[in-house]
Design an enzyme around this catalytic site. Structure first.
Site, mmCIF file in Angstrom:
data_model
loop_
_atom_site.group_PDB
_atom_site.id
_atom_site.type_symbol
_atom_site.label_atom_id
_atom_site.label_comp_id
_atom_site.label_asym_id
_atom_site.label_seq_id
_atom_site.Cartn_x
_atom_site.Cartn_y
_atom_site.Cartn_z
ATOM 1 N N HIS A 15 0.810 -1.220 0.000
ATOM 2 C CA HIS A 15 0.000 0.000 0.000
ATOM 3 C C HIS A 15 0.845 1.273 0.000
ATOM 4 C CE1 HIS A 15 -3.614 2.174 0.016
ATOM 5 N NE2 HIS A 15 -4.306 1.478 0.894
ATOM 6 N N ARG A 16 2.161 1.144 0.139
ATOM 7 C CA ARG A 16 3.011 2.332 0.069
ATOM 8 C C ARG A 16 3.084 2.878 -1.347
ATOM 9 N NH1 ARG A 16 8.360 -0.121 2.631
ATOM 10 N NH2 ARG A 16 7.708 -1.746 1.161
#
Length: 415
Positions: A388-389
Site C-alpha cells: 500500500h506504500r
C-alpha cells in the site's frame, strides 16, 4: 560459504566435487551447496590446491564462514590442514553465533607454538611484496590465522580499510534483536515429533516474518472464464498451460498499469521496473519457490509455455540459477487446480514485487445479466495483495478490470 541469493544466511554442503589434495584452477567447480532456493555449483576464485575440507558433506555453515582451505603450494598443505583441525575448538570457544567474527576475534587460538608456516591471501602476498613487509613477523587475523591484506597494511603503517567495521556492527545489530526475544511457550504434546526445517523451509519462515513489515491490502475480483476455458481447450494440445495463459494475461495488464509492476525498496520512493517478470509460486518437495518468466509481456504464448516447463523442471531438480527465481516484478499463485475457490496470498519479500495475485478455481456460477436474467457461467475469483506504500485501491481495481477484460476476451493472448 558464498551468498547464493539475497536472502541466504547459511548453506548446506550437498557434495564436494573435488577432494583434498586436488589441484584447482580458477573458475573450476569445487563444491555443490544447497542454498535457501536451489543446489548450485560453487567455483574457486583462485588457482591452488584444496588443502583441507572444513565443512563436510551434509553439514551447514553460515554465509562467510570458511568451508575449505586453499593452499598456494604443496609446502602449505600440512600447515593448512593443521589449522583446519583446530577450527572446531576456536568456534566452540566463541560466544558469538557468527563464525567469521569468532575466528577473527581469537587469532591466537589457531597459531601453533614454535616455527609457524605462513599462510596468506594472494592479495596480501602482493601487498607485502609491494610495501616490503616481512610476512614472518605478521600475525594473521583471517580465518584460521591466515594473513589478510588488512594485516599487511597494518604492518606497513597504512590505514586499514574502514569497510570492516560496519559489517561487524551490522552483524552484531542483526544478532541483537533475536537474543532479546524469548520464544513463545507451547504446551508439549506427548509423542510429538520435532522435525527441523530444511534450508528452504527456514528461508520461507524467515521471509514470512519479514513480510509482516510491509503494509498490504487486498482487492478481490470475479472473472468469467468461459472464453478462456475454450481457448485453453484449443491450445492445450500444443503444450500451452493454464499457468502460461494467466501469466501472459497478467503481463499484458501490467503493461497498461506500470505502478502495479513497481516496488518500494527504501520506503521513500517508487521503483518502476523496466521489465515485466512474472514469478509463479511452485510447490516442491520440502518447500516453495517462485520461478520467474522474464519479459512475459514480450514472449508469445507458446514460447512462454516452453519456458515455463523448463523452469518447473529446474525448480523440482533444484537447479534454478539466482536470476531465475529472484528477478520477479509481480507474483502469481494459483491453487485452482486443487479446487480452492479463493485465498489470500502473502506478498513475498526479497524481490522487486509490489503485488501478488491469488487465483482460485473456475467453477459454474449463477450470474445475472444487466436485464436481470440468470444463466450459469464459469467464474473464478482473483485476489491481489499489494504494497500500500506504492499501490492504492484505485490502481489495483483498474488493473484487475483490465486483467478481467483480457481473460474474458482472450484472443489477444495468442497474438
Amino acid at each position: 560459504m558464498p551468498a547464493l541469493s539475497s536472502t541466504m544466511t547459511e548453506g548446506k554442503i550437498v557434495s564436494w566435487i573435488k577432494s583434498e589434495g586436488d589441484v584447482l584452477s580458477k573458475g573450476e567447480s569445487v563444491v555443490v551447496v544447497e542454498s535457501d532456493k536451489a543446489d548450485m555449483d560453487v567455483e574457486t576464485f583462485y588457482d591452488g590446491i584444496l588443502a583441507a575440507i572444513v565443512v563436510p558433506e551434509g553439514e551447514s555453515a553460515p554465509v562467510g564462514a570458511p568451508i575449505g582451505l586453499l593452499a598456494e603450494s604443496e609446502a602449505e598443505i600440512e600447515a593448512a590442514r593443521a589449522q583446519a583441525g583446530s577450527a572446531p575448538a576456536a568456534v566452540a570457544s566463541a560466544p558469538s553465533a557468527s563464525i567469521p567474527v569468532a575466528v577473527a576475534a581469537t587469532p591466537a587460538a589457531v597459531v601453533a607454538d614454535g616455527p609457524r608456516k605462513v599462510v596468506l591471501t594472494p592479495y596480501a602476498k602482493k601487498l607485502a611484496k609491494q610495501h616490503k613487509v616481512d610476512i614472518s613477523k605478521v600475525v594473521g587475523t583471517g580465518p584460521f590465522g591466515r594473513i589478510t591484506a588488512a594485516d599487511v597494511e597494518a604492518a606497513a603503517g597504512i590505514a586499514p580499510s574502514e569497510s570492516v567495521t560496519p559489517v561487524v556492527t551490522a552483524a552484531a545489530a542483526a544478532a541483537a534483536p533475536p537474543a532479546a526475544k524469548s520464544p513463545p511457550a507451547f504446551t508439549e504434546v506427548t509423542g510429538a515429533t520435532i522435525v527441523p526445517f530444511t534450508t528452504m523451509q527456514g528461508a520461507v519462515s524467515k521471509n514470512m516474518i519479514e513480510s509482516l513489515s510491509v503494509p498490504t491490502f487486498r482487492v478481490g475480483y470475479p472473472i468469467m472464464t468461459d472464453a478462456l476455458d475454450a481457448l485453453y481447450a484449443k491450445v492445450k494440445s500444443k503444450g500451452v498451460t493454464m499457468t502460461a495463459l494467466l501469466a501472459k494475461a497478467a503481463a499484458m495488464a501490467l503493461a497498461q498499469h506500470p505502478v502495479v509492476n513497481a516496488s518500494c525498496k527504501d520506503g521513500k520512493s517508487f521503483t518502476y521496473n523496466s521489465s515485466i517478470n512474472i514469478a509463479v509460486a511452485v510447490a516442491i518437495n520440502g518447500g516453495l519457490i517462485t520461478p520467474v518468466l522474464q519479459d512475459a509481456d514480450k514472449l508469445d504464448l507458446y514460447l512462454l509455455s516452453e519456458k515455463w516447463k523448463e523452469l518447473v523442471g529446474k525448480a523440482r531438480s533444484k537447479q534454478l540459477q539466482p536470476h531465475e527465481y529472484n528477478s520477479g516484478t509481480f507474483t502469481l499463485s494459483n491453487l485452482g487446480m486443487f479446487g480452492a475457490d479463493r485465498f489470500d496470498a502473502i506478498l513475498p519479500p526479497g524481490q522487486a514485487c509490489g503485488a501478488i495475485m491469488a487465483v482460485g478455481a473456475s467453477k459454474p456460477t449463477p450470474v445475472a445479466d444487466k436485464d436481470g436474467y440468470f444463466s450459469v457461467k464459469s467464474q473464478m475469483l482473483v485476489n491481489v495483495t499489494a504494497d500500500h506504500r506504492i499501490v492504492y485501491g484505485a490502481d489495483l481495481a483498474a488493473f484487475l478490470k483490465t486483467f478481467a477484460k483480457i481473460v474474458q476476451e482472450p484472443d489477444s493472448l495468442t497474438m
